[in-house]
Motif scaffolding. Sequence first.
Motif, PDB file in Angstrom:
ATOM      1  N   GLU A   1       0.606  -1.490  -0.056  1.00 42.74           N
ATOM      2  CA  GLU A   1      -0.313   0.354  -0.074  1.00 42.74           C
ATOM      3  C   GLU A   1       1.041   1.176   0.154  1.00 42.74           C
ATOM      4  O   GLU A   1       0.609   2.250  -0.572  1.00 42.74           O
TER       5      GLU A   1
ATOM      6  N   TYR B   1      -3.151   6.641  -1.902  1.00 39.94           N
ATOM      7  CA  TYR B   1      -4.626   8.070  -2.130  1.00 39.94           C
ATOM      8  C   TYR B   1      -3.528   9.363  -1.651  1.00 39.94           C
ATOM      9  O   TYR B   1      -2.516   9.742  -1.209  1.00 39.94           O
TER      10      TYR B   1
ATOM     11  N   SER C   1      -4.666  11.358  -0.513  1.00 40.44           N
ATOM     12  CA  SER C   1      -4.153  12.250   0.891  1.00 40.44           C
ATOM     13  C   SER C   1      -3.258  11.728   2.163  1.00 40.44           C
ATOM     14  O   SER C   1      -2.969  12.232   3.175  1.00 40.44           O
ATOM     15  N   GLN C   2      -2.463  10.453   1.919  1.00 44.94           N
ATOM     16  CA  GLN C   2      -1.710  10.036   2.171  1.00 44.94           C
ATOM     17  C   GLN C   2      -0.231  10.654   2.112  1.00 44.94           C
ATOM     18  O   GLN C   2      -0.087  11.076   0.707  1.00 44.94           O
TER      19      GLN C   2
ATOM     20  N   ASP D   1       1.465   9.776 -11.120  1.00 41.04           N
ATOM     21  CA  ASP D   1       0.051   9.340 -12.334  1.00 41.04           C
ATOM     22  C   ASP D   1       0.050   9.137 -13.368  1.00 41.04           C
ATOM     23  O   ASP D   1       0.270  10.274 -13.688  1.00 41.04           O
TER      24      ASP D   1
END
Length: 90
Positions: free
Chosen positions: A38, A43, A45-46, A83
């Motif tokens: 992970e 994400y 926000s992480q 991304d």
Amino acid sequence: MTHTETTAATGPVLTDLLALSDSDRWHRAACRGDPNHEAWFPYPSQDFDYARNVCARCPLREACAEFAMRTGQSGVWGGHEFDRGRMIRY
């Protein structure tokens, strides 16, 4: 037991996602075998400090980031977050 058999039982590791044509160098990747999957696909926000710290000591850091840009990868590559091949966080 081979590397492939080991990872098949526990799920893919980040280096399993790299192109086979580039795999001769990737055995030296600092992320090889890292169980914290992970951390490599955070994400928005992480934070990604864990992955960034692993990448900081990797001899393939620059090549890894270039690979991500060239092949349109998402996630943390070379200590940066991408991304679809575009660097979004440093």
